[in-house]
Design a protein around this motif. Structure first.
Motif, short mmCIF file in Angstrom:
data_model
loop_
_atom_site.label_atom_id
_atom_site.label_comp_id
_atom_site.label_asym_id
_atom_site.label_seq_id
_atom_site.Cartn_x
_atom_site.Cartn_y
_atom_site.Cartn_z
N VAL A 47 55.24 74.37 67.56
CA VAL A 47 54.56 74.55 66.28
C VAL A 47 53.57 75.72 66.38
O VAL A 47 52.77 75.79 67.32
N TRP A 48 53.65 76.61 65.38
CA TRP A 48 52.73 77.74 65.24
C TRP A 48 52.19 77.72 63.81
O TRP A 48 52.72 77.03 62.95
N PHE A 49 51.13 78.50 63.57
CA PHE A 49 50.60 78.62 62.21
C PHE A 49 50.40 80.09 61.87
O PHE A 49 49.95 80.88 62.71
N ASP A 50 50.76 80.46 60.63
CA ASP A 50 50.51 81.85 60.22
C ASP A 50 49.11 81.95 59.61
O ASP A 50 48.51 80.95 59.21
N MET A 51 48.59 83.18 59.61
CA MET A 51 47.21 83.43 59.19
C MET A 51 47.13 84.02 57.79
O MET A 51 46.12 84.64 57.43
N SER A 52 48.19 83.88 56.99
CA SER A 52 48.15 84.39 55.63
C SER A 52 47.28 83.49 54.76
O SER A 52 46.91 82.38 55.15
N GLY A 53 46.97 83.97 53.57
CA GLY A 53 46.23 83.14 52.63
C GLY A 53 45.04 83.82 51.99
O GLY A 53 44.37 83.24 51.14
N GLY A 54 44.73 85.04 52.43
CA GLY A 54 43.68 85.78 51.76
C GLY A 54 42.35 85.76 52.48
O GLY A 54 42.19 85.24 53.58
N GLU A 55 41.36 86.37 51.82
CA GLU A 55 40.09 86.65 52.47
C GLU A 55 39.29 85.40 52.80
O GLU A 55 38.52 85.40 53.77
N THR A 56 39.44 84.33 52.03
CA THR A 56 38.70 83.11 52.35
C THR A 56 39.17 82.54 53.68
O THR A 56 38.35 82.19 54.54
N ILE A 57 40.47 82.45 53.86
CA ILE A 57 41.00 81.94 55.13
C ILE A 57 40.67 82.89 56.27
O ILE A 57 40.34 82.45 57.38
N GLU A 58 40.71 84.20 56.01
CA GLU A 58 40.34 85.16 57.04
C GLU A 58 38.88 84.97 57.46
O GLU A 58 38.55 85.03 58.65
N ARG A 59 38.01 84.73 56.50
CA ARG A 59 36.60 84.47 56.82
C ARG A 59 36.46 83.21 57.64
O ARG A 59 35.68 83.15 58.60
N TRP A 115 51.18 86.44 62.32
CA TRP A 115 50.62 87.15 61.17
C TRP A 115 51.60 87.13 59.99
O TRP A 115 52.81 87.29 60.17
N GLY A 116 51.05 86.94 58.81
CA GLY A 116 51.86 87.01 57.58
C GLY A 116 51.03 87.62 56.47
O GLY A 116 49.81 87.44 56.42
N SER A 117 51.68 88.34 55.58
CA SER A 117 50.94 88.98 54.48
C SER A 117 50.81 88.04 53.28
O SER A 117 49.71 87.77 52.81
N ASP A 118 51.93 87.54 52.75
CA ASP A 118 51.93 86.63 51.61
C ASP A 118 51.05 87.18 50.48
O ASP A 118 50.19 86.49 49.94
N CYS A 119 51.27 88.44 50.13
CA CYS A 119 50.48 89.07 49.07
C CYS A 119 51.35 90.09 48.35
O CYS A 119 52.49 90.34 48.75
N GLY A 120 50.83 90.66 47.29
CA GLY A 120 51.56 91.69 46.59
C GLY A 120 51.79 92.90 47.48
O GLY A 120 50.99 93.20 48.37
N MET A 121 52.87 93.62 47.23
CA MET A 121 53.23 94.72 48.12
C MET A 121 52.15 95.79 48.20
O MET A 121 51.96 96.42 49.24
N ASP A 122 51.43 96.01 47.11
CA ASP A 122 50.39 97.03 47.11
C ASP A 122 49.15 96.61 47.89
O ASP A 122 48.26 97.42 48.13
N GLU A 123 49.09 95.34 48.29
CA GLU A 123 47.93 94.82 49.01
C GLU A 123 48.17 94.72 50.51
O GLU A 123 47.24 94.43 51.28
#
Length: 298
Positions: free
Chosen positions: A211-223, A246-254
């Motif tokens: 089991v692994w976990f990705d770090m996507s989810g935006g700035e709140t999770i990054e904080r 690592w995962g992006s899970d965001c709009g392509m421009d972001e």
């Protein structure tokens, strides 16, 4: 030159014009991905909001060196035979989200067994599903952009039925059941388990080798990765450095800005080059069989 493996890329879609041809959008996404340094990416395809599995494969065919096709499935409808069919089509992983019953529902287990047999990693969404507005950082009463996003959300809601989803069905604790039952199945939980679930996610990652976990989810999770010491140098955080991808899970421009924020975070935390390389590339590459795991010698 560093490599970046993005485990969490959604098939691009124009939400205001869902019938728009997605092929040009994938062309643009591929161009952006290469420009910002992504070497491999899992393209989450099909499901409720994506193209058909067949159309998705047609569009991705010319990008097989860049994108790994990952099928978004509903385990109420996709059983072992359908998983085999997806594999034969070229899909090399699965993604689950918004399930009608808990992830470790006994009726779902044959689907996981087939994925384990075929060597298809599964990415599971964890916790609350995000929406169009993050009310922890903005609100329509104080932001014109948020007010516009709110109006777009209302318009889309009028075109779609209410969702039958529950965060309790998508808890990291369900991954413990699955990991014990299928010890060779490679499991990724999204968003470090998601807010409110970090302790559960860390506990599962601590004891389940698959089991692994990705770090996507935006700035709140990054904080939270920093403030709650979920990630730290020398694996002194709640998650060992080998247990995160690592995962992006965001709009392509972001995506480019997303990468820059993680670069800054890794520097702030004082991660070594080896730790950064694991998070950017090697952990995910080992999950998908692009790198052979290396173990310490006696």
């Amino acid at each position: 030159m560093r490599k970046i493996f993005d485990v969490h890329i959604h098939f691009p879609r124009n939400w205001e014009n869902p019938d728009e041809d997605q092929a040009p959008m994938v062309d643009r996404l591929a161009e952006i991905a290469v420009r910002v340094g992504i070497t491999k990416g899992c393209m989450l395809t099909g499901g409720r909001f994506g193209p058909t599995y067949e159309r998705g494969m047609e569009i991705l065919e010319k990008y097989r060196d860049l994108f790994i096709p990952v099928a978004v499935i509903d385990p109420e409808e996709i059983g072992p035979a359908e998983v085999q069919h997806l594999y034969d089509m070229g899909y090399r992983g699965l993604k689950l989200i918004g399930v009608a019953r808990p992830y470790d529902e006994p009726d779902y287990l044959p689907t996981y067994a087939k994925a384990e047999q075929l060597g298809m990693p599964i990415l599971f969404h964890m916790g609350v599903i995000g929406g169009g507005l993050d009310y922890s950082i903005t609100h329509p009463r104080r932001s014109a952009a948020a007010a516009q996003a709110y109006q777009r959300m209302l318009a889309m809601q009028s075109r779609m039925p209410p969702r039958n989803v529950s965060a309790t069905r998508m808890s990291p604790l369900h991954l413990d059941t699955i990991a014990n039952r299928f010890p060779k199945l490679k499991i990724i939980g999204a968003h470090v388990g998601n807010q409110g679930n970090y302790d559960y996610a860390a506990s599962v990652a601590r004891w389940r080798h698959n089991v692994w976990f990705d770090m996507s989810g935006g700035e709140t999770i990054e904080r939270h990765l920093v403030e709650r010491k979920l990630l730290a140098a020398n694996s002194q955080g709640e998650f060992g450095v080998e247990k995160l991808v690592w995962g992006s899970d965001c709009g392509m421009d972001e995506i480019g800005e997303h990468i820059r924020r993680f670069d800054a975070m890794y520097e702030q935390l004082g991660l070594t080059e080896d730790e950064q390389e694991r998070l950017w590339w090697r952990n995910a590459a080992e999950i998908y069989g692009l790198e052979e795991p290396v173990f310490a010698a006696e």
